[in-house]
Write an enzyme that holds these catalytic residues in place. Structure first.
Site, PDB file in Angstrom:
ATOM      1  N   ASN A 103       0.622  -1.194  -0.114  1.00  0.00           N
ATOM      2  CA  ASN A 103       0.031   0.024  -0.106  1.00  0.00           C
ATOM      3  C   ASN A 103       0.775   1.228   0.151  1.00  0.00           C
ATOM      4  O   ASN A 103       0.327   2.405  -0.480  1.00  0.00           O
ATOM      5  CB  ASN A 103      -0.958   0.101   1.224  1.00  0.00           C
TER       6      ASN A 103
ATOM      7  N   THR B 173      13.550 -16.322 -31.007  1.00  0.00           N
ATOM      8  CA  THR B 173      12.187 -16.260 -30.771  1.00  0.00           C
ATOM      9  C   THR B 173      11.506 -16.308 -32.210  1.00  0.00           C
ATOM     10  O   THR B 173      11.649 -15.600 -33.117  1.00  0.00           O
ATOM     11  CB  THR B 173      11.640 -14.852 -30.174  1.00  0.00           C
TER      12      THR B 173
ATOM     13  N   LYS C   2       9.028 -15.791 -34.818  1.00  0.00           N
ATOM     14  CA  LYS C   2       8.384 -14.598 -35.354  1.00  0.00           C
ATOM     15  C   LYS C   2       7.536 -15.079 -36.832  1.00  0.00           C
ATOM     16  O   LYS C   2       7.911 -15.980 -37.481  1.00  0.00           O
ATOM     17  CB  LYS C   2       9.083 -13.604 -35.809  1.00  0.00           C
TER      18      LYS C   2
ATOM     19  N   LYS D 200       5.011 -13.620 -33.825  1.00  0.00           N
ATOM     20  CA  LYS D 200       4.846 -14.419 -32.590  1.00  0.00           C
ATOM     21  C   LYS D 200       3.384 -14.818 -32.425  1.00  0.00           C
ATOM     22  O   LYS D 200       3.326 -15.674 -31.625  1.00  0.00           O
ATOM     23  CB  LYS D 200       4.883 -13.123 -31.368  1.00  0.00           C
TER      24      LYS D 200
ATOM     25  N   ASP E 186       7.058 -16.692 -27.688  1.00  0.00           N
ATOM     26  CA  ASP E 186       7.097 -15.573 -27.388  1.00  0.00           C
ATOM     27  C   ASP E 186       6.152 -15.251 -26.155  1.00  0.00           C
ATOM     28  O   ASP E 186       5.309 -16.278 -25.934  1.00  0.00           O
ATOM     29  CB  ASP E 186       6.714 -14.336 -28.488  1.00  0.00           C
ATOM     30  N   GLU E 187       6.014 -13.952 -25.591  1.00  0.00           N
ATOM     31  CA  GLU E 187       5.394 -13.991 -24.295  1.00  0.00           C
ATOM     32  C   GLU E 187       3.999 -14.074 -24.376  1.00  0.00           C
ATOM     33  O   GLU E 187       3.419 -14.759 -23.401  1.00  0.00           O
ATOM     34  CB  GLU E 187       5.871 -12.650 -23.722  1.00  0.00           C
TER      35      GLU E 187
ATOM     36  N   HIS F 132      10.239 -15.040 -18.991  1.00  0.00           N
ATOM     37  CA  HIS F 132      10.158 -13.842 -19.875  1.00  0.00           C
ATOM     38  C   HIS F 132       9.682 -12.826 -18.989  1.00  0.00           C
ATOM     39  O   HIS F 132       8.575 -12.741 -18.355  1.00  0.00           O
ATOM     40  CB  HIS F 132       9.394 -14.370 -21.045  1.00  0.00           C
ATOM     41  N   ARG F 133      10.340 -11.637 -19.040  1.00  0.00           N
ATOM     42  CA  ARG F 133       9.960 -10.243 -18.282  1.00  0.00           C
ATOM     43  C   ARG F 133       8.786  -9.774 -18.907  1.00  0.00           C
ATOM     44  O   ARG F 133       8.800  -8.511 -18.521  1.00  0.00           O
ATOM     45  CB  ARG F 133      11.262  -9.700 -17.890  1.00  0.00           C
TER      46      ARG F 133
ATOM     47  N   HIS G 297      15.262 -12.781 -19.075  1.00  0.00           N
ATOM     48  CA  HIS G 297      15.450 -11.682 -19.872  1.00  0.00           C
ATOM     49  C   HIS G 297      16.213 -10.529 -19.243  1.00  0.00           C
ATOM     50  O   HIS G 297      15.474  -9.784 -18.160  1.00  0.00           O
ATOM     51  CB  HIS G 297      14.496 -11.378 -20.783  1.00  0.00           C
TER      52      HIS G 297
END
Length: 486
Positions: free
Chosen positions: A125, A175, A177, A179, A205-206, A295-296, A328
């Site tokens: 909080n 990665t 593509k 994606k 990918d994410e 993966h961030r 990452h």
């Protein structure tokens, strides 16, 4: 900034009503943090007219035991022990209204082995507290006694290299593509071509999970067929990061178990699943001898701006405690945010046995890791073969270099793109090992290799003018100026 303690003692401390936080015991400038204390460094930006000492004391109070008014039940606790203590406030260099507040927390305030509990206090909080314009958690010192309550990365860098039988160079990945939108069959074709061409890994990918155009089972089946064929064709161990992120833990476990049963050596999760889910998947990965890639996704919503949020160096520390094997961590030279000095600090947190305080890299505290396994940093986003000398120099060997567009966008095709990256990496590692100055001679070294490798020549020609030279929004405060990306 020096100001004596103004804590009210005795029965007056518990009079009903509102009292300044500093007078309630949350400001203790003479306090010496204990080895077992959790220490946090916050960047605070007080509202106009709010004293920075009071603001720091308020952060200490609201992130530990305080509320807005005096409560008599304080007398039923060991309040002197459990109150967080702001003990130092420094003005942030080159600012007029920002301050670094150092706050110590007794270890008993936190549940063992729980990132969720830690974060509920430290970034709870208090981040909505009205007297502050902004609040950012810059760094934390987590004591050895607390670190040892976490499992850390299940596999670690050393064991991962042993499983892959690959040493002395960064690992290479890509990665897939685009994606989103590929069918399972075409997705698997991309994986096969990239691995056959020379990459060690490919990855989801994410945001590829289980959508109408491709069910997750279909993707897993085609991907693992591609991995097995590529291993047979090359004689190398390969892998693909299968994203098991889903709506519920039950779904995630089901997907992870299916990946394991198909023979995958690695699974992937997204940061957005949360810390409890992340730790749960890390424990599953340890039990099942799987590498866990994080993966961030979503991190920049709270890590990128300097005046409010959480620094990525803190996220990296929490991730290592939580038990992921990959994270990452930035590229410096790619398309995503990444100050060189700051990114170096992130990589040190991932790979050090003991991370030393280094303000020029944004590291505010010494951090012991208590023999936790190291975490492999991943460089991904807008990188290509022509930057290989910079990547190797800046990031070192223990990293995964992921060339998504830099593989799949190659004019000669996916396999050629993978070959270009593999040749670029191996020629640069060889040159470095021979003692050449790869930073200054890098372009020349690449051109020499390209004379006998058409895919590399095409890659260098295609992306020769591609750079992302923007000044970072998150550079160290103890550097003279913000450093531009290379």
């Amino acid at each position: 900034m020096d100001q004596g303690s103004q804590t009210i003692k005795g029965k007056d401390r518990y009079k009903s009503g509102v009292m300044e936080y500093r007078k309630m015991g949350y400001w203790e400038p003479d306090y010496e943090p204990k080895e077992t204390d959790v220490i946090a460094c916050f960047r605070i930006t007080p509202q106009d007219g709010v004293d920075p000492i009071e603001a720091a004391a308020a952060v200490a109070g609201e992130s530990s035991t305080a509320t807005w008014t005096v409560v008599w039940t304080d007398r039923l606790t060991a309040a002197e022990k459990y109150r967080a203590k702001a003990y130092r406030v420094d003005q942030v260099p080159n600012t007029d209204d920002q301050y670094f507040a150092y706050i110590a927390y007794d270890l008993d305030l936190f549940e063992n082995g729980s990132i969720a509990n830690l974060t509920a206090s430290i970034i709870g909080n208090v981040f909505g507290f009205k007297p502050l314009k902004g609040l950012r958690l810059e760094d934390m010192r987590l004591p050895t006694a607390y670190v040892k309550t976490f499992q850390g990365p299940a596999t670690g860098i050393v064991v991962e290299r042993e499983r892959l039988d690959k040493f002395g160079r960064p690992l290479l990945g890509a990665t897939v593509k685009p994606k989103l939108g590929l069918s399972g069959r075409n997705y698997g074709r991309v994986v096969y071509e990239a691995l056959k061409g020379g990459l060690d890994f490919t990855k989801d990918d994410e945001n590829i999970n289980s959508q109408p155009f491709m069910d997750w089972r279909e993707r897993f089946l085609y991907c693992m067929e591609a991995v097995n064929k590529a291993q047979a064709a090359t004689g190398e161990i390969k892998g693909t990061y299968l994203n098991v992120t889903a709506a519920t833990m039950e779904d995630m476990y089901e997907r992870a178990e299916f990946a394991r049963d198909l023979g995958s050596n690695i699974i992937m999760i997204d940061l957005v699943i949360g810390w409890t889910a992340m730790q749960s998947m890390a424990k599953w990965a340890r039990r099942n001898n799987m590498i866990l890639h994080l993966h961030r996704a979503g991190h920049s919503t709270y890590t990128r701006q300097k005046t409010h949020g959480v620094s990525f160096r803190v996220i990296a520390k929490w991730a290592r405690l939580a038990g992921v094997d990959h994270i990452h961590a930035g590229t410096v030279v790619g398309k995503l945010e990444g100050d060189p000095a700051t990114t170096k600090g992130y990589y040190d947190i991932c790979r050090d046995e003991f991370t030393h305080r280094k303000l020029e890299n944004g590291i505010f505290f010494d951090q012991p890791w208590a023999s936790l396994n190291k975490m492999m940093p991943v460089a991904s986003g807008g990188i290509h073969a022509g930057q290989m000398h910079q990547l190797l120099d800046l990031l070192g060997d223990d990293t995964v270099l992921q060339f998504g567009g830099g593989t799949i966008g190659h004019p000669m095709g996916i396999a050629a793109g993978a070959t270009a990256n593999r040749v670029a990496l191996e020629c640069m590692v060889l040159a470095r090992n021979e003692g050449r100055d790869i930073v200054n001679e890098g372009p020349e070294i690449l051109q020499e290799a390209a004379r006998s490798c058409t895919p590399l020549q095409q890659a260098l020609e295609t992306w020769k003018d591609v750079t992302f030279n923007y000044t970072s929004t998150d550079s160290p405060d103890y550097a003279v100026t913000a450093t531009a990306s290379v």
